[in-house]
Scaffold this motif. Structure first.
Motif: not given
Length: 234
Positions: A2-20, A167-170
């Motif tokens: 099997g294969q597991i693709h661990l994906v780091r999320h795209g650029q988040a909103s650092f510096g905004s009120a909601n980083y997530d 897998v979409f993760t961090s």
């Protein structure tokens, strides 16, 4: 195998009120990853989304680029075991000014190299968290986070071990899993966090009861498909 693709999320909103939340570039990075998978006709039998909004947004933008024939017919699975550690709390315990975003930005602006200053602060904050000397200050200690992420990986074992999983993760999760699989030291986990690119892929090979690393932090799709500036680390 099997294969597991661990994906780091795209650029988040650092510096905004909601980083997530993904930034505009973060959505584009996610779409480029999906286009790369589509060009390779990569199939997935399982889709796992970590416990953050930015994970879901990355999954939505990425997999929308793939034909439905390449994706599982059932519902995507959500596993909070692949959620990131609370970086806001970790920073706040080390630097109380982080609680006031405007004040924190002013403090960084006084440095000749604000980005470098931020990196030093984050490293020190993570070192404090990992040290074990201040565990009562955190809702999730470093050992607890490590156990959680490893348990999430181990849940992918079993009857589905011959399938292809995405897998979409961090970054913190991926670096911690690399420590587990490669026998790295704690300080190497922290160093790796800073090198993982937004929208990058780390691929594991899977046999029943066994995981191994195929490649780490692949972002060739961003360099190939994206304009200059598409590769980011924060």
């Amino acid at each position: 195998m099997g294969q597991i693709h661990l994906v780091r999320h795209g650029q988040a909103s650092f510096g905004s009120a909601n980083y997530d939340q993904l930034s505009t570039l973060g959505y584009e990075q996610s779409r480029l990853l999906g286009q790369w998978y589509a060009s390779r006709k990569q199939t997935f039998q399982r889709v796992i989304v970590g416990g953050m909004e930015r994970h879901q947004q990355t999954a939505d933008a990425c997999l929308a680029e793939l034909p439905k024939t390449l994706l599982p017919k059932g519902e995507w699975q959500h596993d909070p075991g692949f959620a990131e550690f609370d970086h806001h709390q970790v920073m706040l315990r080390h630097c109380p000014e982080f609680g006031d975003l405007a004040m924190f930005k002013q403090m960084l602006a006084r440095h000749e190299q604000p980005q470098r200053a931020l990196e030093h602060m984050f490293r020190a904050a993570v070192q404090r968290w990992m040290s074990g000397w201040h565990d009562d200050d955190y809702s999730e200690t470093w050992p607890a986070f490590r156990r959680r992420t490893i348990a999430a990986l181990e849940r992918l074992d079993g009857e589905h071990s011959k399938q292809s999983t995405i897998v979409f993760t961090s970054g913190g999760v991926i670096a911690t899993l690399m420590q587990h699989l490669l026998g790295l030291q704690d300080y190497q986990v922290m160093e790796m966090m800073w090198t993982l690119v937004n929208g990058s892929v780390t691929k594991l090979l899977q046999r029943p009861g066994e995981f191994s690393v195929s490649y780490l932090n692949n972002y060739a799709h961003l360099e190939w498909l994206g304009p200059p500036g598409t590769v980011t680390y924060r």
